[in-house]
Design a protein around this motif. Structure first.
Motif, PDB file in Angstrom:
ATOM      1  N   GLU A 159      41.521  26.629  -8.424  1.00  0.00           N
ATOM      2  CA  GLU A 159      40.366  26.819  -9.630  1.00  0.00           C
ATOM      3  C   GLU A 159      41.013  26.331 -10.871  1.00  0.00           C
ATOM      4  O   GLU A 159      40.599  25.855 -11.729  1.00  0.00           O
ATOM      5  N   TYR A 160      42.436  26.551 -11.025  1.00  0.00           N
ATOM      6  CA  TYR A 160      43.264  26.384 -12.088  1.00  0.00           C
ATOM      7  C   TYR A 160      43.338  24.650 -12.289  1.00  0.00           C
ATOM      8  O   TYR A 160      42.920  24.308 -13.194  1.00  0.00           O
ATOM      9  N   ILE A 161      43.319  24.199 -11.148  1.00  0.00           N
ATOM     10  CA  ILE A 161      43.747  22.525 -11.237  1.00  0.00           C
ATOM     11  C   ILE A 161      42.150  22.040 -11.360  1.00  0.00           C
ATOM     12  O   ILE A 161      42.146  21.116 -12.210  1.00  0.00           O
ATOM     13  N   GLU A 162      41.316  22.731 -10.952  1.00  0.00           N
ATOM     14  CA  GLU A 162      39.768  22.109 -11.224  1.00  0.00           C
ATOM     15  C   GLU A 162      39.426  22.074 -12.541  1.00  0.00           C
ATOM     16  O   GLU A 162      38.907  21.358 -13.182  1.00  0.00           O
ATOM     17  N   ARG A 163      39.664  23.394 -13.236  1.00  0.00           N
ATOM     18  CA  ARG A 163      39.442  23.737 -14.447  1.00  0.00           C
ATOM     19  C   ARG A 163      40.161  22.514 -15.575  1.00  0.00           C
ATOM     20  O   ARG A 163      39.713  22.015 -16.590  1.00  0.00           O
ATOM     21  N   ALA A 199      41.257  19.553 -14.743  1.00  0.00           N
ATOM     22  CA  ALA A 199      40.462  18.382 -14.436  1.00  0.00           C
ATOM     23  C   ALA A 199      39.324  18.271 -15.179  1.00  0.00           C
ATOM     24  O   ALA A 199      38.879  17.262 -15.972  1.00  0.00           O
ATOM     25  N   ILE A 200      38.433  19.167 -15.271  1.00  0.00           N
ATOM     26  CA  ILE A 200      37.246  19.444 -15.872  1.00  0.00           C
ATOM     27  C   ILE A 200      37.482  19.155 -17.546  1.00  0.00           C
ATOM     28  O   ILE A 200      36.677  18.511 -18.206  1.00  0.00           O
ATOM     29  N   SER A 201      38.505  20.021 -17.907  1.00  0.00           N
ATOM     30  CA  SER A 201      38.825  19.621 -19.250  1.00  0.00           C
ATOM     31  C   SER A 201      39.341  18.301 -19.634  1.00  0.00           C
ATOM     32  O   SER A 201      38.919  17.779 -20.810  1.00  0.00           O
ATOM     33  N   THR A 202      39.884  17.619 -18.802  1.00  0.00           N
ATOM     34  CA  THR A 202      40.691  16.434 -18.985  1.00  0.00           C
ATOM     35  C   THR A 202      39.321  15.284 -18.785  1.00  0.00           C
ATOM     36  O   THR A 202      39.206  14.559 -19.899  1.00  0.00           O
ATOM     37  N   ARG A 203      38.215  15.464 -18.120  1.00  0.00           N
ATOM     38  CA  ARG A 203      37.321  14.732 -18.054  1.00  0.00           C
ATOM     39  C   ARG A 203      36.379  14.962 -19.454  1.00  0.00           C
ATOM     40  O   ARG A 203      35.891  13.764 -19.742  1.00  0.00           O
ATOM     41  N   GLN A 204      36.355  15.990 -19.908  1.00  0.00           N
ATOM     42  CA  GLN A 204      35.575  16.412 -21.191  1.00  0.00           C
ATOM     43  C   GLN A 204      36.169  15.694 -22.410  1.00  0.00           C
ATOM     44  O   GLN A 204      35.683  15.001 -23.193  1.00  0.00           O
TER      45      GLN A 204
END
Length: 322
Positions: free
Chosen positions: A274-278, A280-285
């Motif tokens: 969940e930490y890595i996904e969060r 990655a999502i922040s990076t994509r944003q």
């Protein structure tokens, strides 16, 4: 008379700017055009931050001389005005030596500030900064939001309440200059803010290389990078920072990657996935906001960082010879 030449390499995060800059720098040096790389990524300035900033490695920097990499402590953040002053001095020095600089980074605000200039205002005094810090510690961000709602409604409406840095900066600007920062921004933006052909670098010719790729391809790269950063020791890097005098509230440590890692260490995620996904999502944003900004910028030449490697070199050579 031929003008001095400057390269700028920009693009969303995780689009291969570092490798492109080194490839270009090596090519120029091998073809009798002295060149060095100047970082304008705001997080790469800091010596304590490495894994989470994708800072160029010692091996990469051994191929070409780099400037403004790991030059300052994250406890003493560098702002855009500081960067402009440093970059102006360096640019003059490099030019006098006949060296063609390659500016590279993803910090759109720093890039535009260097090319276009900044708002004219008095520097924020230590007293104002110290006072605002004390207010923030005692009353939180709501004090600044209330102040802006009363005195600078445009900034109040345009800034998210979670953007503590810019809310406080707008407050400090008003206290220091007795006028809203939004008024100064409006004046500044009337000068074609996205047209880099209108700039303050009057004695230079600019070649802007913009890197981007397909969104799905980019997402895969972002996700792989986040996994690799954790594998390379990002969690231990942040843990060591917190053990050695950092609070986690420093502005550089509130950036993407470090913020999520601090949250992970505070058990705010159910597991590492969940930490890595969060992250990655922040990076994509972030990449989306960078893409939105750079889409407006002219002139620039757009390239795929992998498929267009030879084209980037070919166009750079034409620019140098023009």
């Amino acid at each position: 008379m031929k003008q001095n030449k400057i390269f700028f390499i920009s693009g969303p995060t995780a689009t291969g700017k570092t490798s492109t800059s080194i490839n270009l720098c090596r090519h120029l040096n091998e073809n009798n055009c002295l060149s060095e790389i100047v970082n304008f990524d705001s997080l790469v300035f800091y010596k304590e931050l490495s894994i989470g900033t994708a800072k160029p490695t010692q091996e990469e920097m051994g191929n070409c001389k780099h400037h403004f990499v790991g030059m300052n402590s994250a406890k003493e953040p560098i702002n855009a005005s500081d960067f402009i002053n440093m970059a102006d001095k360096l640019l003059e020095n490099l030019t006098n030596q006949g060296i063609c600089p390659i500016f590279v980074g993803g910090s759109a605000f720093y890039l535009r500030a260097f090319i276009k200039g900044m708002y004219e205002s008095q520097p924020i005094s230590d007293k104002v900064r110290n006072d605002s810090q004390k207010i923030f510690e005692q009353e939180g961000i709501q004090f600044f939001r209330d102040f802006l709602k009363k005195n600078d409604i445009s900034s109040y409406n345009n800034l998210h309440e979670n953007d503590h840095y810019r809310n406080i900066r707008a407050y400090e600007f008003f206290i220091q200059n007795n006028c809203p920062i939004s008024d100064e921004k409006k004046k500044h933006d009337e000068n074609s803010p996205y047209d880099f052909s209108i700039n303050r670098l009057k004695n230079y010719s600019l070649h802007h290389i913009y890197l981007d790729l397909d969104k799905q391809e980019h997402w895969n790269i972002i996700l792989n990078r986040c996994h690799q950063m954790v594998k390379d020791g990002l969690i231990n890097e942040v843990r060591d920072l917190l053990t050695n005098g950092f609070t986690g509230n420093e502005k550089p440590l509130q950036s993407i990657g470090y913020k999520e890692t601090i949250q992970f260490l505070n058990n705010e995620f159910k597991d590492q996935n969940e930490y890595i996904e969060r992250m990655a999502i922040s990076t994509r944003q972030l990449a989306k906001s960078q893409r939105t900004f750079f889409k407006k910028v002219v002139p620039k030449k757009s390239y795929h960082p992998i498929l267009d490697r030879s084209k980037i070199i070919e166009d750079a050579q034409i620019f140098i010879q023009s």
